[in-house]
Design a protein around this motif. Structure first.
Motif, PDB file in Angstrom:
ATOM      1  N   GLU A 166      -3.150  -7.799  -7.583  1.00 23.23           N
ATOM      2  CA  GLU A 166      -2.103  -6.872  -7.373  1.00 23.23           C
ATOM      3  C   GLU A 166      -1.991  -7.252  -5.812  1.00 23.23           C
ATOM      4  O   GLU A 166      -0.727  -7.454  -5.164  1.00 23.23           O
ATOM      5  N   ILE A 170       1.243  -8.382  -3.489  1.00 26.84           N
ATOM      6  CA  ILE A 170       2.101  -7.473  -2.463  1.00 26.84           C
ATOM      7  C   ILE A 170       1.914  -8.248  -1.085  1.00 26.84           C
ATOM      8  O   ILE A 170       2.930  -8.349  -0.370  1.00 26.84           O
ATOM      9  N   ARG A 196      11.502  -2.143  -3.638  1.00 35.56           N
ATOM     10  CA  ARG A 196      10.284  -2.997  -4.250  1.00 35.56           C
ATOM     11  C   ARG A 196       8.902  -2.410  -3.413  1.00 35.56           C
ATOM     12  O   ARG A 196       8.005  -2.073  -3.854  1.00 35.56           O
ATOM     13  N   TYR A 200       5.603  -0.769  -5.010  1.00 33.67           N
ATOM     14  CA  TYR A 200       4.086  -1.165  -4.606  1.00 33.67           C
ATOM     15  C   TYR A 200       3.419   0.017  -4.099  1.00 33.67           C
ATOM     16  O   TYR A 200       2.262  -0.101  -4.373  1.00 33.67           O
ATOM     17  N   CYS A 257       2.957  -1.097   3.710  1.00 29.56           N
ATOM     18  CA  CYS A 257       3.976  -0.493   2.784  1.00 29.56           C
ATOM     19  C   CYS A 257       4.926   0.394   3.279  1.00 29.56           C
ATOM     20  O   CYS A 257       6.138   0.587   3.214  1.00 29.56           O
TER      21      CYS A 257
END
Length: 272
Positions: A166, A170, A196, A200, A257
């Motif tokens: 994962e 990312i 997106r 995430y 993020c």
């Protein structure tokens, strides 16, 4: 991406710990086999054994002794010494591998096989069936703990492997889009990026929550009641710069993020 985050380095720590635990388990197995091979005598048979030993010594005085390496001592006290020596050769190197301070053989035996066993072996009061059973029972307990820890480490390894997949996904996307100018993106492209990044963040938040819940679980590494999963994991990662590599990486990436998402949102609001 391999090796670029604390989680990748944590995987290396788990691999090293798994190897150490396998060696520890093998050492206990070898010790148990050698303990079983040493016959025990009831206290009442000591006098008879002494008589037999004296007769054997008298009969062989005129004969040069043959090589006796690996032979079992004839006296019960001597067999206690043999068991202690066998422990020192097999289990002790794996028991004291992580100790900062020097630890005596007696202290190690007490830590691994209980204080009662250590006292009995040091006192050389006799290698009796009761003492032999106590040693083998203590070894069985340690081997169950080894099996439990092996299962925990495999579980931890699986968790890290899933997290790494994962995290790599990312980070790779963030790197691939890092040089893109938000000013040149149309509204749909910006909206897709925002969604997106939101996805995430949701995934990272869920992973962080699962990890925190995992830390409250107990293991049976130290018998009934066990100890916290957190304590075992902290021990495995003691050489890393962060105490909780998976949490640390997840939280850091969650923040990155979020920062990217705010930048995209700023551009979106200007297009409305």
């Amino acid at each position: 991406m391999t090796g670029s985050t604390a989680v990748h380095r944590a995987l290396e720590c788990v691999d090293e710990e798994q190897e150490a635990i396998r060696d520890r388990g093998a050492a206990f197995e070898t010790f148990a086999q050698r303990v079983r091979a040493v016959p025990a005598k009831h206290p009442g048979s000591t006098r008879l054994q002494r008589t037999v030993t004296e007769m054997s010594t008298t009969a062989t005085q005129a004969t040069p002794p043959q090589g006796s390496q690996g032979s079992i001592p004839s006296t019960s006290a001597g067999r206690c010494v043999t068991i202690s020596r066998t422990f020192a050769e097999t289990v002790r190197p794996h028991s004291v591998a992580d100790c900062d301070a020097d630890e005596s053989l007696v202290e190690t035996i007490a830590a691994e096989l209980t204080e009662d066993v250590a006292v009995a072996l040091v006192a050389e009061s006799g290698w009796t069936p009761t003492l032999k059973s106590a040693v083998l029972e203590a070894v069985s307990t340690r081997r169950r703990e080894v099996e439990s820890l092996q299962g925990l480490l495999q579980r931890e390894r699986s968790a890290l492997e899933t997290a790494i997949e994962e995290i790599d996904e990312i980070v790779d996307w963030l790197r691939a889009t890092a040089d893109e100018s938000l000013l040149q993106c149309d509204f749909d492209a910006l909206q897709a990026k925002h969604e997106r990044l939101e996805a995430y963040r949701d995934r990272l938040e869920a992973r962080i929550e699962r990890r925190q819940a995992q830390f409250t679980e107990s293991t049976n590494r130290y018998g009934p009641g066990g100890t916290r999963y957190r304590s075992v994991v902290t021990s495995v990662y003691s050489d890393l710069s962060v105490r909780y590599p998976l949490l640390s990486t997840g939280i850091r990436l969650y923040g990155i993020c979020g920062g990217c998402q705010r930048a995209v949102r700023s551009q979106l609001t200007r297009r409305i």
